[in-house]
Design a protein around this motif. Structure first.
Motif, mmCIF file in Angstrom:
data_model
loop_
_atom_site.group_PDB
_atom_site.id
_atom_site.type_symbol
_atom_site.label_atom_id
_atom_site.label_comp_id
_atom_site.label_asym_id
_atom_site.label_seq_id
_atom_site.Cartn_x
_atom_site.Cartn_y
_atom_site.Cartn_z
ATOM 1 N N PRO A 19 12.965 4.480 -5.329
ATOM 2 C CA PRO A 19 12.065 5.297 -5.957
ATOM 3 C C PRO A 19 11.193 4.659 -7.169
ATOM 4 C CG PRO A 19 14.335 5.560 -6.764
ATOM 5 C CD PRO A 19 14.290 4.449 -5.787
ATOM 6 N N GLN A 20 10.040 4.761 -7.462
ATOM 7 C CA GLN A 20 9.039 4.142 -8.148
ATOM 8 C C GLN A 20 7.955 5.190 -8.892
ATOM 9 O OE1 GLN A 20 8.721 0.329 -8.058
ATOM 10 N NE2 GLN A 20 10.875 0.952 -7.610
ATOM 11 N N THR A 21 7.555 4.701 -10.059
ATOM 12 C CA THR A 21 6.584 5.449 -10.456
ATOM 13 C C THR A 21 5.438 4.606 -10.912
ATOM 14 O OG1 THR A 21 8.490 6.519 -11.658
ATOM 15 C CG2 THR A 21 6.206 6.603 -12.866
ATOM 16 N N LEU A 44 0.735 -1.329 -0.098
ATOM 17 C CA LEU A 44 -0.015 0.104 0.063
ATOM 18 C C LEU A 44 0.978 1.344 -0.052
ATOM 19 C CD1 LEU A 44 -2.853 -1.033 2.622
ATOM 20 C CD2 LEU A 44 -3.081 -0.422 0.154
ATOM 21 N N ILE A 45 0.642 2.188 -0.928
ATOM 22 C CA ILE A 45 1.286 3.547 -0.894
ATOM 23 C C ILE A 45 0.329 4.558 -0.450
ATOM 24 C CG2 ILE A 45 2.332 5.216 -2.392
ATOM 25 C CD1 ILE A 45 3.816 2.081 -2.325
ATOM 26 N N PHE A 46 0.966 5.173 0.546
ATOM 27 C CA PHE A 46 0.209 6.347 1.232
ATOM 28 C C PHE A 46 0.483 7.694 0.677
ATOM 29 C CE2 PHE A 46 -0.043 2.808 4.090
ATOM 30 C CZ PHE A 46 -1.453 2.730 4.355
ATOM 31 N N PRO A 47 -0.118 8.805 0.860
ATOM 32 C CA PRO A 47 0.054 10.107 0.358
ATOM 33 C C PRO A 47 1.714 10.687 0.834
ATOM 34 C CG PRO A 47 -2.146 10.106 1.039
ATOM 35 C CD PRO A 47 -1.611 8.740 1.379
ATOM 36 N N ASP A 48 1.995 10.276 2.140
ATOM 37 C CA ASP A 48 3.267 10.932 2.510
ATOM 38 C C ASP A 48 4.411 10.147 1.876
ATOM 39 O OD1 ASP A 48 2.876 8.423 3.808
ATOM 40 O OD2 ASP A 48 3.831 8.839 5.703
ATOM 41 N N GLN A 49 4.472 9.401 0.896
ATOM 42 C CA GLN A 49 5.198 8.617 0.016
ATOM 43 C C GLN A 49 5.558 9.207 -1.157
ATOM 44 O OE1 GLN A 49 3.481 4.679 1.336
ATOM 45 N NE2 GLN A 49 5.634 3.870 0.891
ATOM 46 N N LEU A 50 4.534 9.984 -1.382
ATOM 47 C CA LEU A 50 4.524 10.615 -2.818
ATOM 48 C C LEU A 50 5.807 11.837 -2.860
ATOM 49 C CD1 LEU A 50 0.695 11.176 -3.656
ATOM 50 C CD2 LEU A 50 2.221 9.140 -3.947
ATOM 51 N N THR A 51 6.318 11.843 -3.981
ATOM 52 C CA THR A 51 7.346 12.688 -4.065
ATOM 53 C C THR A 51 7.315 13.438 -5.512
ATOM 54 O OG1 THR A 51 8.811 10.960 -5.448
ATOM 55 C CG2 THR A 51 9.131 11.235 -3.190
ATOM 56 N N GLY A 52 6.162 13.137 -6.288
ATOM 57 C CA GLY A 52 5.709 14.089 -7.662
ATOM 58 C C GLY A 52 4.637 13.290 -8.319
ATOM 59 N N LEU A 53 4.124 14.425 -9.006
ATOM 60 C CA LEU A 53 3.019 14.051 -9.949
ATOM 61 C C LEU A 53 2.997 14.752 -11.100
ATOM 62 C CD1 LEU A 53 0.092 12.783 -10.173
ATOM 63 C CD2 LEU A 53 -0.786 14.963 -9.182
ATOM 64 N N ASP A 54 2.842 13.949 -12.012
ATOM 65 C CA ASP A 54 3.219 14.622 -13.682
ATOM 66 C C ASP A 54 1.868 14.364 -14.379
ATOM 67 O OD1 ASP A 54 5.865 15.452 -13.273
ATOM 68 O OD2 ASP A 54 6.501 13.584 -13.873
ATOM 69 N N ASN A 55 1.329 15.603 -14.982
ATOM 70 C CA ASN A 55 0.047 15.388 -15.718
ATOM 71 C C ASN A 55 0.617 15.120 -17.141
ATOM 72 O OD1 ASN A 55 -2.284 15.819 -16.877
ATOM 73 N ND2 ASN A 55 -2.804 17.896 -15.929
ATOM 74 N N VAL A 56 0.353 13.906 -17.652
ATOM 75 C CA VAL A 56 0.472 13.431 -19.167
ATOM 76 C C VAL A 56 -0.701 13.614 -19.961
ATOM 77 C CG1 VAL A 56 2.949 12.494 -18.376
ATOM 78 C CG2 VAL A 56 0.664 11.150 -18.357
ATOM 79 N N ALA A 57 -0.407 13.489 -21.279
ATOM 80 C CA ALA A 57 -1.611 13.336 -22.319
ATOM 81 C C ALA A 57 -2.763 12.377 -21.865
ATOM 82 C CB ALA A 57 -1.291 13.192 -23.573
ATOM 83 N N ASP A 58 -2.500 11.200 -21.302
ATOM 84 C CA ASP A 58 -3.505 10.235 -21.129
ATOM 85 C C ASP A 58 -3.649 9.700 -19.618
ATOM 86 O OD1 ASP A 58 -1.033 9.221 -21.165
ATOM 87 O OD2 ASP A 58 -1.803 7.236 -22.559
ATOM 88 N N GLY A 59 -3.166 10.542 -18.778
ATOM 89 C CA GLY A 59 -3.312 10.157 -17.379
ATOM 90 C C GLY A 59 -2.417 11.156 -16.568
ATOM 91 N N PHE A 60 -1.696 10.416 -15.287
ATOM 92 C CA PHE A 60 -0.886 10.780 -14.556
ATOM 93 C C PHE A 60 -0.045 9.773 -14.110
ATOM 94 C CE2 PHE A 60 -4.970 12.749 -13.532
ATOM 95 C CZ PHE A 60 -4.751 14.145 -13.528
#
Length: 53
Positions: free
Chosen positions: A41-43, A14-30
């Motif tokens: 590090p994961q994507t 399970l990945i929780f919000p405090d583990q997020l390091t970034g968010l990229d808005n791309v053409a077909d999603g995120f």
């Protein structure tokens, strides 16, 4: 919160919000960037929903 299979430790976690390091808005999603529980590090990609016509 979402689940992800880590390419480093090979565990599904399970990945929780405090583990997020970034968010990229791309053409077909995120592209969601985060740090796994093992420290790697994961994507994760999530597609946009298509509106019904």
């Amino acid at each position: 919160m979402f689940t992800h299979h880590c390419t480093s430790c090979e565990r599904r976690e399970l990945i929780f919000p405090d583990q997020l390091t970034g968010l990229d808005n791309v053409a077909d999603g995120f592209q969601i960037h985060f740090t796994c529980w093992c420290g790697a590090p994961q994507t994760h990609f999530t597609a946009r929903e298509v509106a019904a016509a």
